[in-house]
Design a protein around this motif. Sequence first.
Motif, PDB file in Angstrom:
ATOM      1  N   SER A  12      22.374  40.234  32.448  1.00 43.00           N
ATOM      2  CA  SER A  12      22.839  40.998  32.942  1.00 43.00           C
ATOM      3  C   SER A  12      24.291  41.877  32.262  1.00 43.00           C
ATOM      4  N   PHE A  13      25.406  40.649  32.991  1.00 44.96           N
ATOM      5  CA  PHE A  13      26.637  40.949  32.606  1.00 44.96           C
ATOM      6  C   PHE A  13      27.366  40.659  32.445  1.00 44.96           C
ATOM      7  N   ALA A  14      28.458  40.171  31.021  1.00 47.54           N
ATOM      8  CA  ALA A  14      29.830  39.140  30.897  1.00 47.54           C
ATOM      9  C   ALA A  14      30.909  39.656  31.343  1.00 47.54           C
ATOM     10  N   VAL A  15      31.632  38.924  31.714  1.00 46.58           N
ATOM     11  CA  VAL A  15      33.319  39.039  32.164  1.00 46.58           C
ATOM     12  C   VAL A  15      33.564  37.964  30.557  1.00 46.58           C
ATOM     13  N   VAL A  16      35.278  38.838  30.563  1.00 47.30           N
ATOM     14  CA  VAL A  16      35.497  37.649  29.089  1.00 47.30           C
ATOM     15  C   VAL A  16      37.187  37.834  30.133  1.00 47.30           C
ATOM     16  N   GLY A  17      37.613  36.845  29.389  1.00 50.93           N
ATOM     17  CA  GLY A  17      39.196  36.237  29.855  1.00 50.93           C
ATOM     18  C   GLY A  17      39.683  36.428  28.498  1.00 50.93           C
ATOM     19  N   ILE A  18      41.364  37.167  28.271  1.00 51.59           N
ATOM     20  CA  ILE A  18      42.170  37.242  27.062  1.00 51.59           C
ATOM     21  C   ILE A  18      42.953  36.054  27.525  1.00 51.59           C
ATOM     22  N   ALA A  19      43.970  35.722  26.826  1.00 55.58           N
ATOM     23  CA  ALA A  19      45.282  34.688  27.815  1.00 55.58           C
ATOM     24  C   ALA A  19      45.552  34.007  25.569  1.00 55.58           C
ATOM     25  N   ASP A  20      46.840  33.736  26.033  1.00 55.74           N
ATOM     26  CA  ASP A  20      47.576  32.905  24.708  1.00 55.74           C
ATOM     27  C   ASP A  20      46.273  31.508  24.549  1.00 55.74           C
ATOM     28  N   SER A  21      45.563  31.113  25.357  1.00 56.55           N
ATOM     29  CA  SER A  21      45.034  30.366  25.018  1.00 56.55           C
ATOM     30  C   SER A  21      43.390  29.786  25.878  1.00 56.55           C
ATOM     31  N   ILE A  22      43.220  29.048  25.555  1.00 55.86           N
ATOM     32  CA  ILE A  22      41.173  29.255  25.723  1.00 55.86           C
ATOM     33  C   ILE A  22      41.552  28.402  27.346  1.00 55.86           C
ATOM     34  N   ALA A  23      42.113  27.521  27.581  1.00 57.14           N
ATOM     35  CA  ALA A  23      42.224  26.956  28.920  1.00 57.14           C
ATOM     36  C   ALA A  23      42.604  28.100  30.159  1.00 57.14           C
ATOM     37  N   ASP A  24      43.912  29.051  28.978  1.00 57.44           N
ATOM     38  CA  ASP A  24      44.514  29.906  30.640  1.00 57.44           C
ATOM     39  C   ASP A  24      42.908  31.128  30.371  1.00 57.44           C
ATOM     40  N   ALA A  25      42.039  31.414  29.480  1.00 59.98           N
ATOM     41  CA  ALA A  25      41.566  32.313  28.813  1.00 59.98           C
ATOM     42  C   ALA A  25      40.164  31.951  30.315  1.00 59.98           C
ATOM     43  N   GLU A  26      40.037  30.870  29.918  1.00 54.61           N
ATOM     44  CA  GLU A  26      38.608  30.280  30.962  1.00 54.61           C
ATOM     45  C   GLU A  26      38.922  30.755  32.277  1.00 54.61           C
ATOM     46  N   GLU A  27      40.101  30.309  32.750  1.00 55.11           N
ATOM     47  CA  GLU A  27      40.352  30.718  34.280  1.00 55.11           C
ATOM     48  C   GLU A  27      40.320  32.212  33.821  1.00 55.11           C
ATOM     49  N   ILE A  28      40.681  32.536  33.627  1.00 52.59           N
ATOM     50  CA  ILE A  28      40.535  34.229  33.883  1.00 52.59           C
ATOM     51  C   ILE A  28      38.867  33.938  34.462  1.00 52.59           C
ATOM     52  N   ALA A  29      37.797  34.009  33.008  1.00 54.66           N
ATOM     53  CA  ALA A  29      36.833  34.216  33.271  1.00 54.66           C
ATOM     54  C   ALA A  29      36.213  34.245  34.443  1.00 54.66           C
ATOM     55  N   GLU A  30      36.279  32.818  35.136  1.00 53.71           N
ATOM     56  CA  GLU A  30      35.838  32.627  35.740  1.00 53.71           C
ATOM     57  C   GLU A  30      36.143  33.003  37.416  1.00 53.71           C
ATOM     58  N   GLU A  31      38.054  33.396  37.573  1.00 58.13           N
ATOM     59  CA  GLU A  31      38.457  34.315  38.560  1.00 58.13           C
ATOM     60  C   GLU A  31      37.709  35.502  38.776  1.00 58.13           C
ATOM     61  N   ALA A  32      37.155  36.455  36.992  1.00 55.91           N
ATOM     62  CA  ALA A  32      36.153  37.077  37.486  1.00 55.91           C
ATOM     63  C   ALA A  32      35.389  37.332  38.074  1.00 55.91           C
ATOM     64  N   LEU A  33      34.672  36.358  37.537  1.00 58.87           N
ATOM     65  CA  LEU A  33      33.106  36.264  38.123  1.00 58.87           C
ATOM     66  C   LEU A  33      32.939  36.462  39.118  1.00 58.87           C
ATOM     67  N   ALA A  34      33.577  35.255  40.059  1.00 60.02           N
ATOM     68  CA  ALA A  34      33.952  35.069  41.174  1.00 60.02           C
ATOM     69  C   ALA A  34      34.121  36.249  41.767  1.00 60.02           C
ATOM     70  N   LEU A  35      35.111  37.140  41.210  1.00 64.29           N
ATOM     71  CA  LEU A  35      35.318  38.124  42.265  1.00 64.29           C
ATOM     72  C   LEU A  35      34.133  39.829  41.318  1.00 64.29           C
ATOM     73  N   ALA A  36      33.269  39.395  40.136  1.00 62.00           N
ATOM     74  CA  ALA A  36      32.045  40.325  40.268  1.00 62.00           C
ATOM     75  C   ALA A  36      31.015  40.143  40.982  1.00 62.00           C
ATOM     76  N   GLY A  37      30.865  38.836  41.224  1.00 62.55           N
ATOM     77  CA  GLY A  37      29.933  38.383  42.777  1.00 62.55           C
ATOM     78  C   GLY A  37      28.601  38.247  41.522  1.00 62.55           C
ATOM     79  N   GLU A  38      28.484  37.142  42.158  1.00 65.04           N
ATOM     80  CA  GLU A  38      26.792  36.594  41.315  1.00 65.04           C
ATOM     81  C   GLU A  38      26.139  36.168  41.828  1.00 65.04           C
ATOM     82  N   GLU A  39      26.047  36.739  42.755  1.00 64.95           N
ATOM     83  CA  GLU A  39      24.747  36.986  44.070  1.00 64.95           C
ATOM     84  C   GLU A  39      23.375  37.081  43.468  1.00 64.95           C
ATOM     85  N   GLY A  40      22.894  36.383  44.049  1.00 63.19           N
ATOM     86  CA  GLY A  40      20.839  36.179  43.036  1.00 63.19           C
ATOM     87  C   GLY A  40      21.107  35.997  41.116  1.00 63.19           C
TER      88      GLY A  40
END
Length: 437
Positions: free
Chosen positions: A383-411
Amino acid sequence: MDETVLVVGGGGREHAIARALASSDAELYACSENRNPGIDALVEGFRSVETTDPEAVVSYAEAVGATLAVVGPEAPLAAGVVDALDDAGIYAFGPRQAEARIETDKAFQRRFMAENDVPGCPEFETFDDPEAACDYIDDSEEDLVIKPAGLTGGKGVKVIGDQVTPEEGKTYIRESGYDRIVLEERLIGEEFTVQAIVADGSVETAPAVQDHKRAYEGDEGPNTGGMGSYTAPTYELPFMTEEEYADAVGIVESTVDALEGYKGILYGQFMLTTEGPKVVEFNARFGDPEAMNTLPVLETDFLDVLVAAREGAPVPELEFAERATVCKYAVPAGYPDDPEAGAEVTVDEESVAELADDSGEALLYYASVDARDDGVFTTTSRSFAVVGIADSIADAEEIAEEALALAGEEGLRSRHDIGKADLVQSRIDHMAELRGN
């Protein structure tokens, strides 16, 4: 520069392509079976067409006065859409039907590699007779990989000793209905991909990406089109060396040398083994999700790349920001085996966009959804994807997770483990164990 570019396809990969062109001096149009709301917001016009119908695609390209076209998915390449556009005088960035066989016909792909001494080819056999393939499994003392020769959307491969037993593998071959089968040695290591822009003999490569094919966390479940992926701030990934990345690039370059007249994207999917990179397969287009990792950090104007390819000029040297990316897909319930189509998808795009700050940013890409007058709805794919971009993989992953939560994953559901430190470390540990370190 007055260019009118037609983007063919309506998935996440094509949304990434459209976004990469949107900041350029070009007028964008798109066509696909589904209406992608992310692409829709970037283009001047859209037409719903069967993208495997060359005449329909050419008709729309001519109607909008396209001077360039980018063909995203593999099915139109197999159908000869690039041939039809080229023949109509519209330069299409993508391989013609004959050259696209490097992806669309896996039996051809392996024979091509063997006949042209392309390094990294595993041991293989091809079969037109299902029973002969089953006999080969019986006679083999090693685990094998079962591959339908044609396109299966990334979901047709079965690995004996991992996903199926030998008996289950033979049952799969007999019941699948595939007319041609490739059996090859099972490669042990870590998978990664390298995407190359190819035109007029030039080969320019992007940073390595690791995709996650399995449907569920911990690399469990059936194969999918890809649940997400990550890159490091460097060209190589944490579990590989600069030399191993260079070896993979060398394999891509050797393949291009043997593919006369190839243009577009050549995507090498590799297994990093103790003997170096081996080729799992080649694709003739950007990866999905890999395009969403690499295009957002491409600092070279993608339109300049397309124009140089059309004009026969050297492809500009590609420059990428030294940033890590983590991509995570949200997919329909039941995906991939029994996906729930027709469910409404509500995405908070504005909140995702507001995540950008000095430390990183988040991007949202719509994929296989259908935008209608009454809302956006799931299809049978991602359906859709979010991409986190940062200086490290760990920071990019945190951004991607936050983006998923904000985008909304219902269903919908996602693989939340992609890019997390423990999963990345497990890849490093796996290669260290294989190397005997």
